[in-house]
Design a protein around this motif. Structure first.
Motif, PDB file in Angstrom:
ATOM      1  N   ASN A 195       0.827  -1.213   0.000  1.00  0.00           N
ATOM      2  CA  ASN A 195       0.000   0.000   0.000  1.00  0.00           C
ATOM      3  C   ASN A 195       0.856   1.255   0.000  1.00  0.00           C
ATOM      4  O   ASN A 195       0.462   2.300   0.524  1.00  0.00           O
ATOM      5  CB  ASN A 195      -0.925  -0.006   1.222  1.00  0.00           C
ATOM      6  N   GLN A 196       2.055   1.160  -0.585  1.00  0.00           N
ATOM      7  CA  GLN A 196       2.947   2.308  -0.611  1.00  0.00           C
ATOM      8  C   GLN A 196       2.393   3.412  -1.512  1.00  0.00           C
ATOM      9  O   GLN A 196       1.912   3.140  -2.608  1.00  0.00           O
ATOM     10  CB  GLN A 196       4.332   1.896  -1.108  1.00  0.00           C
ATOM     11  N   ARG A 197       2.514   4.640  -1.028  1.00  0.00           N
ATOM     12  CA  ARG A 197       2.118   5.812  -1.809  1.00  0.00           C
ATOM     13  C   ARG A 197       3.249   6.822  -1.693  1.00  0.00           C
ATOM     14  O   ARG A 197       3.266   7.654  -0.791  1.00  0.00           O
ATOM     15  CB  ARG A 197       0.803   6.388  -1.297  1.00  0.00           C
ATOM     16  N   ASN A 198       4.210   6.698  -2.575  1.00  0.00           N
ATOM     17  CA  ASN A 198       5.412   7.512  -2.520  1.00  0.00           C
ATOM     18  C   ASN A 198       5.283   8.702  -3.472  1.00  0.00           C
ATOM     19  O   ASN A 198       5.039   8.522  -4.662  1.00  0.00           O
ATOM     20  CB  ASN A 198       6.640   6.685  -2.916  1.00  0.00           C
ATOM     21  N   ILE A 199       5.446   9.898  -2.947  1.00  0.00           N
ATOM     22  CA  ILE A 199       5.348  11.110  -3.749  1.00  0.00           C
ATOM     23  C   ILE A 199       6.575  11.950  -3.447  1.00  0.00           C
ATOM     24  O   ILE A 199       6.771  12.384  -2.305  1.00  0.00           O
ATOM     25  CB  ILE A 199       4.054  11.883  -3.435  1.00  0.00           C
ATOM     26  N   ARG A 200       7.409  12.187  -4.472  1.00  0.00           N
ATOM     27  CA  ARG A 200       8.668  12.864  -4.214  1.00  0.00           C
ATOM     28  C   ARG A 200       9.128  13.630  -5.451  1.00  0.00           C
ATOM     29  O   ARG A 200       8.574  13.493  -6.536  1.00  0.00           O
ATOM     30  CB  ARG A 200       9.737  11.850  -3.805  1.00  0.00           C
ATOM     31  N   THR A 213      -5.428   7.109  -6.221  1.00  0.00           N
ATOM     32  CA  THR A 213      -6.173   6.006  -5.610  1.00  0.00           C
ATOM     33  C   THR A 213      -7.550   5.882  -6.239  1.00  0.00           C
ATOM     34  O   THR A 213      -8.020   4.775  -6.535  1.00  0.00           O
ATOM     35  CB  THR A 213      -6.304   6.227  -4.092  1.00  0.00           C
ATOM     36  N   LYS A 214      -8.200   7.016  -6.457  1.00  0.00           N
ATOM     37  CA  LYS A 214      -9.525   7.008  -7.084  1.00  0.00           C
ATOM     38  C   LYS A 214      -9.461   6.439  -8.493  1.00  0.00           C
ATOM     39  O   LYS A 214     -10.403   5.793  -8.968  1.00  0.00           O
ATOM     40  CB  LYS A 214     -10.088   8.430  -7.109  1.00  0.00           C
ATOM     41  N   ALA A 215      -8.324   6.659  -9.173  1.00  0.00           N
ATOM     42  CA  ALA A 215      -8.165   6.158 -10.539  1.00  0.00           C
ATOM     43  C   ALA A 215      -7.859   4.665 -10.579  1.00  0.00           C
ATOM     44  O   ALA A 215      -7.805   4.075 -11.659  1.00  0.00           O
ATOM     45  CB  ALA A 215      -7.050   6.923 -11.250  1.00  0.00           C
ATOM     46  N   GLY A 216      -7.658   4.047  -9.407  1.00  0.00           N
ATOM     47  CA  GLY A 216      -7.422   2.605  -9.356  1.00  0.00           C
ATOM     48  C   GLY A 216      -6.009   2.212  -9.039  1.00  0.00           C
ATOM     49  O   GLY A 216      -5.669   1.023  -9.038  1.00  0.00           O
ATOM     50  N   LEU A 217      -5.141   3.186  -8.762  1.00  0.00           N
ATOM     51  CA  LEU A 217      -3.757   2.890  -8.399  1.00  0.00           C
ATOM     52  C   LEU A 217      -3.604   3.045  -6.891  1.00  0.00           C
ATOM     53  O   LEU A 217      -3.290   4.121  -6.394  1.00  0.00           O
ATOM     54  CB  LEU A 217      -2.805   3.826  -9.138  1.00  0.00           C
ATOM     55  N   ALA A 218      -3.830   1.962  -6.172  1.00  0.00           N
ATOM     56  CA  ALA A 218      -3.792   2.030  -4.711  1.00  0.00           C
ATOM     57  C   ALA A 218      -2.372   2.151  -4.189  1.00  0.00           C
ATOM     58  O   ALA A 218      -2.139   2.628  -3.075  1.00  0.00           O
ATOM     59  CB  ALA A 218      -4.462   0.795  -4.113  1.00  0.00           C
ATOM     60  N   SER A 219      -1.382   1.716  -4.959  1.00  0.00           N
ATOM     61  CA  SER A 219       0.025   1.828  -4.565  1.00  0.00           C
ATOM     62  C   SER A 219       0.814   2.351  -5.758  1.00  0.00           C
ATOM     63  O   SER A 219       0.625   1.889  -6.890  1.00  0.00           O
ATOM     64  CB  SER A 219       0.564   0.475  -4.098  1.00  0.00           C
TER      65      SER A 219
END
Length: 337
Positions: free
Chosen positions: A94-99, A121-127
């Protein structure tokens, strides 16, 4: 440039976990990997590093070390999104890396990261891993920290539509959805196979379920016995806890010589041993209910009832009920049709 040294002064934990406490090296590595340029795929094989000096402790974390034993992710998008050069990678769990991948200390603002994460996440990319590639104007903050100007951050948030509507991102999201359904079906089939091979639990000659293999199973079986009025003591469930905390508030009286307890905390476990692994505060528990107990120590005293024990530790005495030892409970191989 093949080396960078940053002198960091940590003054406490930010409400959003930034920066991590300097004594927690694991948290610092996670922060650098997921939030800063040092974790970018651009530096996977580089010798760039950050050196920390806090009081008398010094250590160095390299970009290469942050990627050790980590498979290369799938690149989903590498292009322009409304004037921003963006790369989007898949990520595990469930990683959500934003850098930002540009060398330096720039951080994507918390509000902007939140907006990006919600959109992806809404677009279907949970990680995922979301990287800004090109350089941007920065604002300088306290202690030399840098961040995006509000107008630029707002523009970045508004640039996501083109990215999310791209064929590449849509195709990746669909692959991830299919993959999650396949994994869910695999877990369901494994669960069904386990149920077919599980032992049946009987109350005298009445089938009441399959042998529990988890805390949830023990809870379900106990409350089925409660609903059948089949417990050898008085018990009434009152209220359940949320995601954290003691499991239940209940009224109970273990025998006619005991004082009736009202609205007291009750903790459920599959095995009593887990109670100590979960490190529950003893002063916050008035009764422990478990399926079985592999925890055999002097602190656990037997009583005249084979299903009832007393846990004595640090001045506390807590009754322990083992469901598998309750009167009339027995196990039998094979599933009852």
């Amino acid at each position: 440039m093949n080396r960078a040294t940053h002198f960091v002064k940590l003054i406490g934990a930010h409400p959003h976990g930034i920066p991590p406490e300097f004594t927690n090296s694991r948290a610092i590595c996670e922060f650098l990997r997921h939030r800063t340029w040092l974790g970018s795929e651009d530096y996977r094989d580089s010798s760039l590093a950050v050196s920390f000096s806090v009081l008398t402790k010094e250590w160095q974390i390299s970009a290469r070390s942050l990627h050790e034993d980590e498979e290369r992710p799938e690149l989903v998008w590498d292009g322009s999104a409304n004037g921003h050069h963006v790369r989007l990678w898949t990520a595990k769990g469930n990683q959500r890396n934003i850098r930002h991948s540009v060398f330096g200390g720039i951080q994507v603002p918390f509000q902007t990261r939140t907006a990006i994460a919600a959109s992806l996440t809404k677009a279907g990319l949970a990680s995922f891993t979301f990287e800004l590639i090109d350089r941007h104007q920065v604002d300088w903050g306290v202690l030399g920290t840098t961040t995006m100007p509000p107008k630029q951050a707002s523009k970045l948030e508004g640039s996501l539509d083109a990215l999310l509507e791209s064929d590449e991102v849509q195709a990746c999201a669909e692959r991830r959805r299919v993959s999650r359904r396949i994994e869910a079906m695999k877990r369901l089939n494994e669960r069904m196979d386990a149920a077919r091979n599980a032992k049946s639990v009987f109350l005298n000659d009445v089938f009441i379920g399959l042998e529990p293999k988890s805390e949830a199973g023990a809870i379900a079986l106990f409350h089925k016995l409660e609903g059948m009025n089949a417990l050898p003591f008085e018990y009434c469930s009152r209220a359940w806890a949320g995601a954290e905390g003691i499991d239940e508030l209940a009224d109970f009286q273990l025998d006619n010589l005991s004082l009736k307890q009202t609205d007291v905390p009750v903790e459920f476990e599959f095995d009593l041993h887990n109670f100590f692994l979960h490190d529950h505060p003893l002063e916050q528990v008035k009764l422990i209910i478990c399926w079985t107990s592999s925890w055999k120590r002097e602190e656990l005293a037997s009583t005249e009832k084979p299903w009832l024990f007393t846990l004595q530790r640090d001045g506390h005495k807590i009754p322990v009920v083992t469901i598998s030892s309750l009167p009339g409970i027995s196990l039998s191989s094979g599933v009852v049709k």
